[in-house]
Design an enzyme around this catalytic site. Sequence first.
Site, mmCIF file in Angstrom:
data_model
loop_
_atom_site.group_PDB
_atom_site.id
_atom_site.type_symbol
_atom_site.label_atom_id
_atom_site.label_comp_id
_atom_site.label_asym_id
_atom_site.label_seq_id
_atom_site.Cartn_x
_atom_site.Cartn_y
_atom_site.Cartn_z
ATOM 1 N N LYS A 37 0.769 -1.294 0.013
ATOM 2 C CA LYS A 37 -0.047 -0.028 0.049
ATOM 3 C C LYS A 37 0.804 1.280 0.149
ATOM 4 C CE LYS A 37 -0.621 -0.086 4.975
ATOM 5 N NZ LYS A 37 -1.770 -0.177 6.004
ATOM 6 N N TYR A 254 13.174 31.639 7.474
ATOM 7 C CA TYR A 254 11.896 32.429 7.682
ATOM 8 C C TYR A 254 11.647 32.492 9.475
ATOM 9 C CZ TYR A 254 10.279 31.959 3.057
ATOM 10 O OH TYR A 254 10.044 31.945 1.509
#
Length: 359
Positions: A37, A254
């Site tokens: 998966k 930032y």
Amino acid sequence: MDASRAGAQLTVDLGAIRDNYRLLAGMSKGACAAVMKADAYGLGMEQVAPALALEGCRVFFTAHLQEAIALRQLVPEHCVIYVLHGPPPGTAKDFFQYDLTPVLNEPGQLQEWRRLAHKLGRELPAAIQLDTGMSRMGFAPADLSALGDLAGVRPALVMSHLACADEPDHPMNEAQRRRFDSLRGLLPGVPASLANSSGVFLGPGYHYDLLRPGAALYGINPQPGRPTPLRQAVSLHARVVQVRSVCEGDVVGYGAHHVCAGERRIATVSVGYADGWQRSLSGRGQAAVDGVIVPIVGRVSMDSMGLDVTGIDPERVVPGAEVELMGPTLPVDDVAALAGTIGYEVLTRLGSRFHRRYL
């Protein structure tokens, strides 16, 4: 993708994945499946599935129907493919067309599969999942009466899923095993499966007829905090974009969250959260240069982040050079711990912008 044009290189060691499968399969007297998966946990089902088929794997699991249809083209036709989420309404005919076996989780799915069997005039195989306490998928106690009428359905597997297998001493493990032993009596003689990756390491009492490892195949430690016998299968190396010297009081990244306490050398590398490198690693994650750990400083931004490479040979960290973000020095579980998550999430978030190399 040309390696020189990418910001980072993701290396997947198919030999390590095959070795891990061989080790896991050797721990049980029964069979061993492989869970595919989420694109083989982010590593590439197109490459991983055929490698495991060559290793002798004959049973595969996906989560969704679409994944299973893609997988059917990658493995020999005699391989069994189970779909964990069962048949969405109106899709039973697709399962039959692509020779896929649904995992039936509730009465509606059972009725959908029975209707197709009646229409075709034949018996159809299915896995039956029983909820033994996780309250996620599988026939709940209130739904068990539906299993009294399986006309048209041939149970090929009875299964359940462990909630706390990564905590070997958790009492939930034994409680679920006992409940599973009791409930599977509703389907006498049907092969049984309970153990996921971590469940394999709980011992033979949890193994039954089929193991269902996923994460362990890809090198994630099934018992966090304990030594692992599994090989690391993934490494990620980021490319340096620029290196600069900064002074005391200068800001990196930032938000001005990182203020330099002295003169430092900062290397900017071209990996960020758009590549799946989690923002939670801001100011706490690490990289490695020739086995030497260096910290991530400032915030992880969309396409880049800063590393403090002060003390590393300047000739080693130059534009175009690679540094390790995950690999021998920083295994996936260590990266996950720094990010405040688990290895499953680290791998399945890996993005599409990397140059991928398969060994």
